[in-house]
Design an enzyme around this catalytic site. Structure first.
Site, PDB file in Angstrom:
ATOM      1  N   LYS A 153       7.260   2.509  -2.569  1.00  0.00           N
ATOM      2  CA  LYS A 153       6.178   1.621  -2.119  1.00  0.00           C
ATOM      3  C   LYS A 153       6.400   0.246  -2.738  1.00  0.00           C
ATOM      4  O   LYS A 153       6.521   0.108  -3.960  1.00  0.00           O
ATOM      5  CB  LYS A 153       4.848   2.206  -2.587  1.00  0.00           C
ATOM      6  CG  LYS A 153       3.710   2.041  -1.630  1.00  0.00           C
ATOM      7  CD  LYS A 153       2.501   2.754  -2.215  1.00  0.00           C
ATOM      8  CE  LYS A 153       1.361   2.795  -1.247  1.00  0.00           C
ATOM      9  NZ  LYS A 153       0.150   3.306  -1.881  1.00  0.00           N
TER      10      LYS A 153
HETATM   11  C1  E4P Z   1      -2.585   3.296   0.275  1.00  0.00           C
HETATM   12  O1  E4P Z   1      -1.445   3.648   0.167  1.00  0.00           O
HETATM   13  C2  E4P Z   1      -3.479   3.005  -0.851  1.00  0.00           C
HETATM   14  O2  E4P Z   1      -3.141   3.881  -1.900  1.00  0.00           O
HETATM   15  C3  E4P Z   1      -4.929   3.273  -0.546  1.00  0.00           C
HETATM   16  O3  E4P Z   1      -5.125   3.712   0.758  1.00  0.00           O
HETATM   17  C4  E4P Z   1      -5.883   2.284  -1.064  1.00  0.00           C
HETATM   18  O4  E4P Z   1      -7.184   2.694  -0.742  1.00  0.00           O
HETATM   19  P1  E4P Z   1      -8.488   2.075  -1.440  1.00  0.00           P
HETATM   20  O5  E4P Z   1      -8.759   0.743  -0.816  1.00  0.00           O
HETATM   21  O6  E4P Z   1      -9.556   3.065  -1.136  1.00  0.00           O
HETATM   22  O7  E4P Z   1      -8.181   1.957  -2.907  1.00  0.00           O
END
Ligand code: E4P
Length: 216
Positions: free
Chosen positions: A83
């Site tokens: 990522k």
């Molecule tokens: C995606 O890969 C992120 O980890 C995640 O969806 C972030 O979500 P949040 O806005 O609820 O923290």
């Protein structure tokens, strides 16, 4: 649409895997920080629970640092997807990793130009954050529609991974738009299966059956 779970909690991941509907996992540094223990060991354990991709995020901000971190993360499991944040350095790292044949997930996408750039850099997945846009009164699902349209327009292979999902409506709309993946917390996976009329219907069926089950 593929279902990923957005957590670093091993129990939640195992439960979702046991449902038989889990296609992958996304983690981020904040999610890993919530869990006790060495984050690398947690990631290693997660890679063993699921066959599908497990996103693990780099924390370096420069290209070389990201590539070095990616190499370390890849040692944790064959199914680790790197990522990478949507920054100029991140775009360079996406290109390098794509040339090395390593799968990537470009994270923290908040507009369609960023999504287009991630795809042009060779990202395997692009993650637009719908919930965080909703939080600032911007319709996150409009962004998903734009991303799906743009990728279709140009035949781009990058998959739209709908992130920051807060409820079933996000999932339903994402599927209607043809998004490739939705990543969601365990609570949303549970909510997806629920409807009050299902519960009422089941209650009535069971009550009626009670009345007649001993008839011969
Ligand atoms: C995606 O890969 C992120 O980890 C995640 O969806 C972030 O979500 P949040 O806005 O609820 O923290």
């Amino acid at each position: 649409m593929k279902f990923f779970i957005d957590t670093a909690n091993v129990r939640e991941i195992q439960d979702a895997a046991d449902l038989g509907l889990l296609d992958g996992v996304t983690t981020n540094p904040s999610l890993l920080a919530k869990e006790p223990g060495d984050p690398r060991e947690i990631l290693r354990e997660i890679t063993k629970i699921v066959d599908g991709p497990v996103s693990a995020e780099v924390t370096a901000l420069d290209h070389d640092g990201m590539i070095a971190e990616a190499a370390e993360l890849k040692k944790l499991g064959d199914n680790i997807v790197i990522k990478i944040p949507m920054t100029l350095e991140g775009l360079k790292a996406l290109r390098t990793l794509s040339r090395q044949g390593i799968e990537t997930n470009c994270t923290l996408i908040f507009n369609s130009a960023q999504a287009l750039m991630a795809a042009k850099a060779g990202a395997t997945y692009a993650s637009p954050f719908v919930g965080r846009l909703d939080d600032i009164s911007v319709d996150g699902m409009d962004l998903i529609e734009q991303c799906c349209t743009i990728y279709r327009n140009y035949g781009l292979a990058t998959q739209v991974l709908v992130a920051s999902i807060r409820g079933p409506i996000h999932v339903q709309r994402a599927a209607m738009l043809g998004a490739h993946v939705g990543t969601m917390p365990a609570s949303v996976i549970a909510q997806l299966a629920k409807h009050p009329l299902t519960d009422i219907g089941l209650e009535r069926f069971l009550a009626d059956w009670e009345k007649v089950k001993n008839r011969s």
